[in-house]
Enzyme design. Structure first.
Site, PDB file in Angstrom:
ATOM      1  CE  LYS A   1       3.236   4.353  14.569  1.00 19.15           C
ATOM      2  NZ  LYS A   1       4.018   3.788  13.450  1.00 19.15           N
TER       3      LYS A   1
ATOM      4  CB  ALA B   1       3.272   6.554   2.517  1.00 22.87           C
TER       5      ALA B   1
ATOM      6  CG  ASN C   1      -2.036   4.251  16.161  1.00 20.35           C
ATOM      7  OD1 ASN C   1      -2.335   5.182  15.424  1.00 20.35           O
ATOM      8  ND2 ASN C   1      -0.898   3.585  16.038  1.00 20.35           N
TER       9      ASN C   1
ATOM     10  N   GLY D   1       0.841  -1.189   0.000  1.00 15.70           N
ATOM     11  CA  GLY D   1       0.000   0.000   0.000  1.00 15.70           C
ATOM     12  C   GLY D   1       0.876   1.237   0.000  1.00 15.70           C
ATOM     13  CB  ALA D   2       0.348   4.616   1.353  1.00 15.96           C
TER      14      ALA D   2
ATOM     15  CB  SER E   1      -5.035   5.765   9.800  1.00 14.11           C
ATOM     16  OG  SER E   1      -4.901   5.080  11.032  1.00 14.11           O
TER      17      SER E   1
END
Lengths: 321, 321
Positions: free
Chosen positions: A196, A140, A200, A18-19, A269
């Site tokens: 992290k 990205a 999220n 993907g990205a 996201s």
């Protein structure tokens, strides 16, 4: 020069193109490695086969003929020295099933997925001594099939899961850095991953369920209490795994996302996946992972439980499958 | 006949003359009582003063000249035999402050608000011996200032809070029933109130935060788990107050709202308040009341805590004040 380049050349498979996978594939290709992209999205694979990977690379249009294959069509000849895992969390196991013929006795596998606990799945396919996990600060964006937007700078932290593999991990970081990926060895990758995951585990679910960007969440009267309680649950679970989060630092780190002058105006996201694109979320690998671990360790994680249930309910309400 | 009517005539003040207060005012007026409506919404008060209360009453247009006064303008001469409290929960204390001059030594006060724990506020203004609390199954809709829609049938359960006031409570129920309100004395009004609060504590918050009607909530994969956990929290708190909910019956009662052939297609009142009309919710008097009581009793109520925080965050996101 040629000799030096060949010395560090590796056969690298990017499982999940993907990205982010495309960014890594592009940079590692430009760094002189033999890269193979692997993905499950037929239209994306077809576009790249026909037209190459088309990247808006820091404002410059770049087209690169990168080999790409559907994950259902990999062949043993594509066996790799390094496989970088970059799937969505819920696609990881299927990907590993599909590409198991590429995993040699000494193939190194680097997991850069979002979320926590992926090693439980990876070790079904790869001996622990060959598994490395990491955390990436690169970004990205996917613009459409075969088209990515790659802006800004980033870095990677990574660590070996296998015993006595620190030197190999440092070597791996060095090789990735030769392609400009700014990879460094971490003494405590689990700390970074949990830290992290707290970002999220707060921003993703809360912004998604409240239908608001991060700055908007930050303006609410109850955001701090919710962030604090969720981070405390992550910390209690992490502590059982001997990862001792600095709770107030992690809360401040999460809440730095509220800043409207930096990233606060962004929707995380999960919001983009579910609310904008009506795709399934990774909640089971963020808050849901904490719920599962909490159950296993006998630790109550009600905010993570409830948030996971709410996001699944929202998926159901939007008829996302 | 005239004698009988006068015998049961009461001076009744309806404190909070929205949809439900207007229904009660209208029915009690038609039953021969001297009714005074009291409300804080100037436009609504003005409309009723000028044009009377305009009701669509089971399909029939009815206009009734009911006395009405702004709560800030009540005068001591309006002292009542009975005050029925029908405000939104968050307006209760202000209302009681404004109308305290109407409360005589022997004025009976009947609280029919949604939610739990209102007696804590009422007893600051009224001696416990004069307080009655109840639960109503009547419905009503506000169409606009001065205009209500009153359909269907209903009933009331009520009970005394004061010691040895059972006979007075039965007498009160009888008087209300003379106006067709179908009021009955309850041996355990707290059970009924908690049971109803469980419906509000599940359907209201969850449908509001998920932006879905009750049938839609019922179709999600996680609805049952969320309803079950929330009802368990209500039950734990209720048990401390010696109210022992039949948990599986109450869960089934809540989940009967999912039925798309009966009320499942409806959006609960909190959804209408917040999402449709951008008004503050009563969450602090439903799940929020359980959170406060839980804290007081040392009982964890994380789902109620989190849901209360999410609804307040949503109020903030929508800039509702």
């Amino acid at each position: 020069m040629k000799g030096k380049r060949e010395e560090s050349t590796m056969k690298i498979a990017i499982a999940g193109a993907g990205a982010m996978g495309s960014r890594f594939g592009l940079m590692l290709h430009q760094g002189g490695n033999e890269v193979l992209l692997i993905d499950g999205w037929a239209e994306h694979v077809q576009q790249i086969k026909e037209h190459g990977l088309q990247a808006d690379y820091n404002g410059e249009k770049v087209v690169v003929q990168l080999p790409i294959v559907l994950q259902s069509e990999v062949v043993k000849e594509d066996q790799a020295d390094l496989i970088i895992l970059f799937t969505k969390a819920m696609q990881l196991e299927k990907m590993l099933m599909d590409i198991r013929s590429l995993i040699k006795e000494d193939t190194e596998v680097l997991c850069l997925l979002n979320g926590i606990g992926h090693e439980d799945i990876i070790e079904k396919f790869v001996p622990m001594k060959n598994i490395y996990i990491g955390n990436t600060m690169w970004t990205a964006g996917l613009e459409g099939p075969g088209q990515v937007k790659l802006f800004g700078n980033g870095s990677i932290e990574l660590q070996n899961l296998g015993a006595n593999k620190e030197e190999a991990a440092k070597e791996l970081a060095k090789k990735l850095s030769e392609s400009g990926l700014n990879a460094v060895f971490s003494e405590n990758i689990h700390y970074s991953i949990y830290r992290k995951a707290c970002v999220n585990g707060t921003m993703n679910g809360l912004c998604t369920i409240l239908d608001v960007n991060m700055a908007g969440l930050g303006k609410t009267s109850t955001a701090h209490k919710m962030v604090e309680t969720i981070v405390q649950e992550f910390a209690k679970v992490a502590a059982v795994e001997n990862v001792h989060l600095d709770i107030s630092e992690v809360i401040a780190h999460c809440e730095s996302c509220f800043n409207p002058k930096t990233i606060g105006q962004h929707y995380p996201s999960m919001y983009q996946d579910l609310i904008k694109n009506h795709r399934l979320t990774e909640i089971d690998y963020i808050n849901g992972a904490i719920s599962r671990k909490g159950k296993k360790y006998g630790i109550a994680t009600p905010y993570c439980d409830f948030l996971t249930e709410l996001i699944h309910a929202k998926e159901d309400c939007l008829n996302v499958k």
